[in-house]
Design an enzyme around this catalytic site. Structure first.
Site, PDB file in Angstrom:
ATOM      1  N   SER A   6       9.170 -12.000  17.412  1.00  9.54           N
ATOM      2  CA  SER A   6       9.306 -14.219  18.135  1.00  9.54           C
ATOM      3  C   SER A   6       8.257 -14.366  17.785  1.00  9.54           C
ATOM      4  O   SER A   6       7.116 -14.687  17.326  1.00  9.54           O
ATOM      5  CB  SER A   6      10.280 -13.817  18.827  1.00  9.54           C
ATOM      6  OG  SER A   6      10.777 -14.452  19.468  1.00  9.54           O
ATOM      7  N   ASP A  12      30.804  -5.391   2.128  1.00  9.09           N
ATOM      8  CA  ASP A  12      29.940  -4.292   3.234  1.00  9.09           C
ATOM      9  C   ASP A  12      29.506  -3.320   2.775  1.00  9.09           C
ATOM     10  O   ASP A  12      28.402  -2.300   3.231  1.00  9.09           O
ATOM     11  CB  ASP A  12      31.620  -3.158   4.016  1.00  9.09           C
ATOM     12  CG  ASP A  12      31.427  -2.394   4.865  1.00  9.09           C
ATOM     13  OD1 ASP A  12      30.170  -1.914   5.386  1.00  9.09           O
ATOM     14  OD2 ASP A  12      32.012  -2.649   6.265  1.00  9.09           O
ATOM     15  N   ASP A  22      24.482   0.115   1.386  1.00  9.42           N
ATOM     16  CA  ASP A  22      24.723   1.351   2.138  1.00  9.42           C
ATOM     17  C   ASP A  22      25.137   1.872   1.815  1.00  9.42           C
ATOM     18  O   ASP A  22      25.254   3.764   2.089  1.00  9.42           O
ATOM     19  CB  ASP A  22      24.214   1.263   3.859  1.00  9.42           C
ATOM     20  CG  ASP A  22      25.952   0.161   3.901  1.00  9.42           C
ATOM     21  OD1 ASP A  22      26.491   0.350   2.493  1.00  9.42           O
ATOM     22  OD2 ASP A  22      25.603  -0.059   5.543  1.00  9.42           O
ATOM     23  N   ASP A  61      30.977   0.782   6.999  1.00 10.46           N
ATOM     24  CA  ASP A  61      31.194   0.898   8.464  1.00 10.46           C
ATOM     25  C   ASP A  61      30.467  -0.627   8.934  1.00 10.46           C
ATOM     26  O   ASP A  61      29.758  -0.852  10.326  1.00 10.46           O
ATOM     27  CB  ASP A  61      29.181   1.544   8.739  1.00 10.46           C
ATOM     28  CG  ASP A  61      28.098   1.262   8.090  1.00 10.46           C
ATOM     29  OD1 ASP A  61      28.240  -0.669   7.097  1.00 10.46           O
ATOM     30  OD2 ASP A  61      27.294   1.457   8.341  1.00 10.46           O
ATOM     31  N   VAL A  74      28.710  -2.890   8.624  1.00 13.92           N
ATOM     32  CA  VAL A  74      27.592  -3.890   8.483  1.00 13.92           C
ATOM     33  C   VAL A  74      27.781  -3.888   6.893  1.00 13.92           C
ATOM     34  O   VAL A  74      27.164  -2.860   6.220  1.00 13.92           O
ATOM     35  CB  VAL A  74      26.357  -2.720   9.750  1.00 13.92           C
ATOM     36  CG1 VAL A  74      25.471  -3.258   8.609  1.00 13.92           C
ATOM     37  CG2 VAL A  74      27.164  -2.807  10.625  1.00 13.92           C
ATOM     38  N   ASP A  96      19.814 -11.058  12.802  1.00  9.82           N
ATOM     39  CA  ASP A  96      19.244 -12.001  14.134  1.00  9.82           C
ATOM     40  C   ASP A  96      19.739 -13.444  14.432  1.00  9.82           C
ATOM     41  O   ASP A  96      19.872 -14.528  13.244  1.00  9.82           O
ATOM     42  CB  ASP A  96      17.479 -12.682  13.323  1.00  9.82           C
ATOM     43  CG  ASP A  96      17.132 -13.271  14.741  1.00  9.82           C
ATOM     44  OD1 ASP A  96      16.906 -14.276  15.221  1.00  9.82           O
ATOM     45  OD2 ASP A  96      15.679 -12.679  14.671  1.00  9.82           O
ATOM     46  N   HIS A 155      17.735 -10.228  16.846  1.00  6.93           N
ATOM     47  CA  HIS A 155      16.325 -11.298  16.794  1.00  6.93           C
ATOM     48  C   HIS A 155      15.616 -10.209  18.219  1.00  6.93           C
ATOM     49  O   HIS A 155      15.562  -9.638  19.337  1.00  6.93           O
ATOM     50  CB  HIS A 155      16.367 -12.049  18.087  1.00  6.93           C
ATOM     51  CG  HIS A 155      15.664 -13.065  18.130  1.00  6.93           C
ATOM     52  ND1 HIS A 155      14.645 -13.419  16.728  1.00  6.93           N
ATOM     53  CD2 HIS A 155      14.457 -13.535  19.445  1.00  6.93           C
ATOM     54  CE1 HIS A 155      13.504 -13.818  17.668  1.00  6.93           C
ATOM     55  NE2 HIS A 155      13.592 -14.071  19.086  1.00  6.93           N
TER      56      HIS A 155
HETATM   57 CA   LIG Z   1      27.836  -0.570   4.803  1.00  6.00          CA
END
Ligand SMILES: [Ca+2]
Length: 509
Positions: A157, A219, A223, A227, A229, A367, A421
């Protein structure tokens, strides 16, 4: 040590602290410390500067290395806890309050008035840490009779900004720097919070709807695993117009005004005089997937942007944020603060690179405080600049093929999907950057990946939910398609094919 003569510096304390527990002037007692020489001082490089710093030198257990630790927020404290951590490991360690403690007679509630004193603002934006670094190295040399074998800086930060400040302005002082979520683009991050907050208020009740749609669309990017994310938010092009109400407004769709608000947050703050083609964009937009964090813009706008712009422009800690002018206010603040180091965005890291030093950058894609596309964009500028200075590489018979791989020889960036963050968030978010940095500097082993852990509910006591490699940018962690997607073992770091295609025009020999 009390008699050591340092420029613009008064040593206020030099004391042998016995092994055991030490109670610092602020914060928690620090236990299990080795015996050390504690030195405190004040640097006054300018009449109103009041930079406090401490240097701790272990007497019996020294590993002949120095670590300076960074601050958070608007600083104002010596980071005793972080110093104690490094001291226990055998390091000599240093920290400064950045000169932002409240001046005598100024109540704590008005501490941030320092932002209106541009010399003190300069101290905060990197000058305090560079002056402290010079002092720490001289004190180290005096105490041990030799220079540190290796010197490090680590922070996140504001500490990330400080890390970039020493890399850009004091390139030969440190051998390794770990800089997380750097607050290096002041104009961008303080403007972004006001921008995001204003648009967030139009969409605050529908963030989950937008988030779910963005994740559903993207999604598996990067990756290859569903999941919740987004593995590679840079490649996500989710358009909120897909959620536009076809008939009456309802909880499952957005009004045209709400679609526009989401688009503005994704686009990031721009000067309203210009369209985006002119390039006057103050900060990159918030990434797809970060929607659920946008409410944090309120605290950031009121707690950070308001005192920053208030003191810089109006000499007041509070002003009506709805009157903020995204054209003239930003330009004026930039004009006023640029000469005082407020933008720590210089991409020329050649002094640091030529010193043989290593930079480990890291940030989380979700963040909430500002878009971490900021550090990706900065890294790309470093890559571009590094290309221009390719003459430095002629000694090498076999240079890497691409500018980015050449830059990765001394500077690497690790982005955490779903991470917040300096930690936290939906994705794996607990990892150590310091040990890999030391390995890189001292053993020459550059980190291709750093394993991050996600604890259940982000509580270590509840056990591990998953592990995942964070990959050196522009690589991303991709599931192998067969093994347990909660285990880092089943991911490889891989690069999107368009990446090298995009850069084909640069850096050929
Ligand atoms: Ca994913």
């Amino acid at each position: 040590m009390a008699a050591v003569n340092l420029p613009d510096t008064t040593i206020t304390l030099a004391q042998l602290i016995p092994a055991g527990t030490f109670q610092p002037p602020t914060g928690a007692a620090q236990q299990n410390l080795p015996e050390f020489c504690r030195i405190a001082g004040r640097i006054q490089n300018h009449p109103t500067s009041r930079i406090m710093f401490e240097v701790w030198l272990p007497t019996q257990t020294a590993n002949q290395r120095l670590v300076q630790v960074g601050n958070g927020g608007f600083a104002g404290n010596i980071q005793y806890g972080a110093m104690a951590t490094r001291l226990r490991e055998g390091y000599a360690t240093a920290s400064t309050d950045d000169g932002t403690s409240a001046a005598p007679g100024v109540p704590a509630s008005e501490r941030l008035t320092f932002l209106g004193d541009f010399e003190r603002l300069y101290d905060f934006k990197g000058r305090a840490v560079t002056l402290t670094a010079v002092n720490a190295k001289m004190l180290f040399r005096t105490f041990y009779g030799l220079a540190p074998a290796y010197s490090y800086f680590t922070g996140c930060s504001s500490g990330g900004l400080e890390g970039l400040a020493v890399v850009q302005r004091l390139g030969e002082a440190f051998d390794g720097v770990s800089a997380g979520s750097p607050a290096n683009n002041s104009a961008g991050l303080f403007t972004q919070a006001i921008w995001t907050f204003q648009h967030y208020q139009k969409i605050s009740t529908k963030l989950q709807l937008v988030h779910d749609a963005a994740v559903a669309a993207c999604d598996t990017l990067g990756d290859s695993v569903s999941d919740g994310v987004i593995g590679d938010p840079q490649r996500c092009r989710f358009d909120p117009r897909k959620l536009l109400c076809k008939a009456a407004e309802g909880p499952e769709c957005l009004t045209a005004e709400q679609v526009e608000a989401v688009r503005k947050i994704y686009e990031g703050p721009v000067n309203p005089r210009n369209d985006r083609k002119t390039g006057e964009q103050y900060a990159p937009g918030m990434p797809r997937g970060s929607e659920l964090t946008w409410g944090a813009s309120q605290g950031q706008a009121l707690g950070a942007s308001q005192p920053w712009y208030g003191m810089v422009l109006h000499n007041t800690l509070t002003f009506d944020l709805t009157t903020f002018n995204f054209d003239t206010d930003v330009d004026r603040a930039l004009r006023l603060t640029l000469p005082y180091g407020a933008q720590v965005t210089n991409p020329d890291l050649s002094a640091f690179r030529n010193h043989g030093a290593k930079l480990l950058l890291w940030a989380g894609w979700n963040d909430p405080l500002w878009s971490q596309q900021n550090i990706v964009d900065y890294y790309e500028e470093v890559v571009a600049h590094n290309t221009k200075t390719h003459g430095h590489w002629r000694w090498d018979a076999r240079p890497p093929a691409s500018p980015i791989d050449r830059t990765r020889r001394f500077a690497r960036l690790f982005m955490g999907p779903g991470m917040g963050h300096c930690g936290g968030g939906d994705g794996p978010n607990v990892f150590d950057t310091f040990a890999p940095l030391v390995q890189w500097v001292e053993a020459g082993t550059a980190p291709d990946q750093i394993i991050a852990t996600k604890f259940i509910n982000n509580q270590p006591a509840q056990g591990i939910a998953q592990t995942r490699p964070l990959c050196a940018y522009p690589d991303v962690a991709r599931w192998n398609g067969t093994g347990d997607p909660n285990s880092a073992d089943n991911f490889i770091c891989t690069r999107h094919p368009q990446r090298d295609h995009h850069h084909d025009g640069h850096g050929r020999h």
